[in-house]
Design a protein around this motif. Structure first.
Motif, PDB file in Angstrom:
ATOM      1  N   LEU A 111      52.301  42.006  77.332  1.00 20.14           N
ATOM      2  CA  LEU A 111      52.987  41.260  75.876  1.00 20.14           C
ATOM      3  C   LEU A 111      54.117  41.719  75.209  1.00 20.14           C
ATOM      4  N   ASN A 112      53.599  43.384  75.281  1.00 19.34           N
ATOM      5  CA  ASN A 112      55.046  44.255  74.323  1.00 19.34           C
ATOM      6  C   ASN A 112      55.936  44.761  74.929  1.00 19.34           C
ATOM      7  N   ARG A 113      56.433  43.219  75.927  1.00 20.02           N
ATOM      8  CA  ARG A 113      58.145  43.822  76.390  1.00 20.02           C
ATOM      9  C   ARG A 113      58.648  43.517  75.521  1.00 20.02           C
ATOM     10  N   TYR A 171      61.336  43.160  80.822  1.00 19.89           N
ATOM     11  CA  TYR A 171      60.710  41.879  79.837  1.00 19.89           C
ATOM     12  C   TYR A 171      59.811  41.187  80.139  1.00 19.89           C
ATOM     13  N   LYS A 172      59.448  39.554  78.900  1.00 22.34           N
ATOM     14  CA  LYS A 172      58.668  38.953  79.016  1.00 22.34           C
ATOM     15  C   LYS A 172      59.093  38.101  80.181  1.00 22.34           C
ATOM     16  N   PHE A 173      60.298  37.603  79.634  1.00 23.99           N
ATOM     17  CA  PHE A 173      60.629  36.830  80.741  1.00 23.99           C
ATOM     18  C   PHE A 173      62.061  36.849  80.744  1.00 23.99           C
ATOM     19  N   THR A 174      62.328  35.519  82.360  1.00 28.74           N
ATOM     20  CA  THR A 174      63.812  35.842  83.233  1.00 28.74           C
ATOM     21  C   THR A 174      64.454  34.753  82.993  1.00 28.74           C
ATOM     22  N   ILE A 175      65.380  34.432  82.801  1.00 30.22           N
ATOM     23  CA  ILE A 175      66.064  33.107  82.944  1.00 30.22           C
ATOM     24  C   ILE A 175      66.720  33.378  84.191  1.00 30.22           C
ATOM     25  N   ALA A 196      58.598  41.042  89.921  1.00 28.45           N
ATOM     26  CA  ALA A 196      58.414  41.492  88.692  1.00 28.45           C
ATOM     27  C   ALA A 196      57.662  41.520  87.364  1.00 28.45           C
ATOM     28  N   MET A 197      56.763  40.869  87.730  1.00 26.10           N
ATOM     29  CA  MET A 197      55.791  39.884  86.627  1.00 26.10           C
ATOM     30  C   MET A 197      56.380  39.796  85.456  1.00 26.10           C
ATOM     31  N   SER A 198      57.431  39.090  85.855  1.00 31.86           N
ATOM     32  CA  SER A 198      58.323  38.574  84.668  1.00 31.86           C
ATOM     33  C   SER A 198      58.351  37.534  84.718  1.00 31.86           C
ATOM     34  N   LEU A 199      58.122  36.478  83.646  1.00 35.97           N
ATOM     35  CA  LEU A 199      57.880  35.079  83.697  1.00 35.97           C
ATOM     36  C   LEU A 199      59.299  33.887  83.706  1.00 35.97           C
ATOM     37  N   PRO A 200      59.416  34.023  85.207  1.00 37.50           N
ATOM     38  CA  PRO A 200      61.100  32.798  84.923  1.00 37.50           C
ATOM     39  C   PRO A 200      60.773  31.789  83.865  1.00 37.50           C
ATOM     40  N   ARG A 235      57.006  28.559  72.372  1.00 40.49           N
ATOM     41  CA  ARG A 235      55.156  28.526  71.945  1.00 40.49           C
ATOM     42  C   ARG A 235      55.339  29.370  73.338  1.00 40.49           C
ATOM     43  N   LEU A 236      55.702  30.521  74.830  1.00 46.37           N
ATOM     44  CA  LEU A 236      54.204  30.851  74.956  1.00 46.37           C
ATOM     45  C   LEU A 236      54.791  32.554  74.594  1.00 46.37           C
TER      46      LEU A 236
END
Length: 336
Positions: A111-113, A171-175, A196-200, A235-236
């Motif tokens: 969460l803290n990324r 990062y929390k998200f990756t494009i 990498a555990m970054s939400l695509p 939202r996420l």
């Protein structure tokens, strides 16, 4: 261990390091024969394969290019085409090379990324790639680490897949966007952030949910507009429980990543066994009869240099003297 006399041409890297070739080494002794191979592996990055006729030709491709079964006997590709026993659908490119899935980040770390990253060089892709980056950047800064839309004071050096995933892990998200939307064209662009555990945040193949659990990523194509998809990302980003639920949802099919990886590897080897365990004369699938022979010869002729060009390369001085001599004789003839 059976010996396979083969050659590799028109590929993108060292063939024995390609994820779809490496598993072969556990069952076959691959001997390179550049002149008279029994089996030829080739891809879309050249035309040297047209010089080979008397061998079984196996097309390998991780791009949005359909196999030409007029030129190859078998094809391993991203295409969803099913052509008798000649096709193998590569569902998850390069996953064979990962020994295990490392899912070790705790909830607080997840969460803290930093917010989101964007790592692309290719500007010759669908415009949605840049548009989504620009629109999402209106919410929070999206770090662009490579040359396309770079905003990190110069491109970050990410020479290997491991380096890339180490970067995405921050990062929390990756494009995660393909170059184009094409059925079956599902590349490592979504696999790397998963590992990498970054939400695509994905855009590309319309059948992506057949290969990956649709609850484990944000699929832009599920929404009516780019703006609506961005609302879901926002939202996420602000709902920790919803974000963690997606992050903890397995993206693969099966009980564990290791068992899924094993079943996919066995599926790949079964396809190769079908090719290599039958007599070579029975393994041919393409033909040179009828108009197919005309098509094949035409393709070959288009990739053969003109005789004069080959002569120049072979003996430049002799060709120049020959041309000069003809010019002089022509001028003398005119004077007469």
């Amino acid at each position: 261990m059976k010996t396979i006399r083969c050659n590799f041409v028109d590929l993108w890297e060292n063939p024995l390091e390609i994820g779809w070739i490496a598993p072969l080494l556990s069952e076959y002794d691959l001997v390179i024969d550049e002149k008279n191979p029994d089996y030829l592996f080739y891809s879309c990055f050249g035309n040297k394969h047209l010089q080979y006729n008397n061998c079984i030709k196996i097309f390998l491709c991780g791009e949005n290019i359909l196999p030409d079964f007029n030129l190859c006997d078998y094809a391993l590709s991203l295409s969803t085409i099913d052509y008798a026993d000649r096709t193998f659908r590569i569902r998850i490119p390069n996953f064979y090379e990962y020994e295990q899935l490392k899912r070790h980040l705790d909830a607080d770390t997840l969460l803290n990324r930093r917010f989101c990253n964007f790592v692309y060089r290719n500007s010759n892709a669908d415009p949605i790639r840049v548009r989504f980056f620009q629109e999402l950047s209106k919410y929070k800064k999206v770090d662009s680490a490579s040359s396309l839309m770079n905003n990190m004071e110069g491109p970050v050096s990410l020479p290997t897949n491991d380096d890339l995933m180490d970067f995405q892990r921050q990062y929390k998200f990756t494009i995660a966007m393909e170059n184009s939307s094409f059925p079956g064209y599902i590349t490592e662009k979504i696999l790397h952030p998963f590992l990498a555990m970054s939400l695509p945040i994905y855009w590309g193949a319309p059948n992506i949910s057949s290969d990956y659990n649709p609850n484990s990523f944000v699929n832009i194509m599920d929404y009516s507009s780019v703006e609506e998809a961005i609302e879901e990302v926002i939202r996420l980003d602000n709902d920790d429980a919803a974000y963690l639920e997606k992050m903890n949802t397995p993206f693969w099919n099966g009980d564990s990543f290791e068992s899924f990886q094993q079943s996919e590897t066995e599926r790949l080897l079964a396809f190769y066994r079908h090719i290599f365990e039958q007599p070579k004369e029975n393994a041919f699938r393409r033909t040179s009869d009828g108009w197919m022979g005309v098509y094949t010869r035409d393709m070959q002729e288009k990739n053969i240099e003109p005789t004069f060009a080959r002569l120049i390369k072979k003996n430049y001085k002799s060709c120049v003297r020959m041309v000069c001599k003809k010019v002089i004789l022509f001028r003398l003839k005119i004077k007469k």
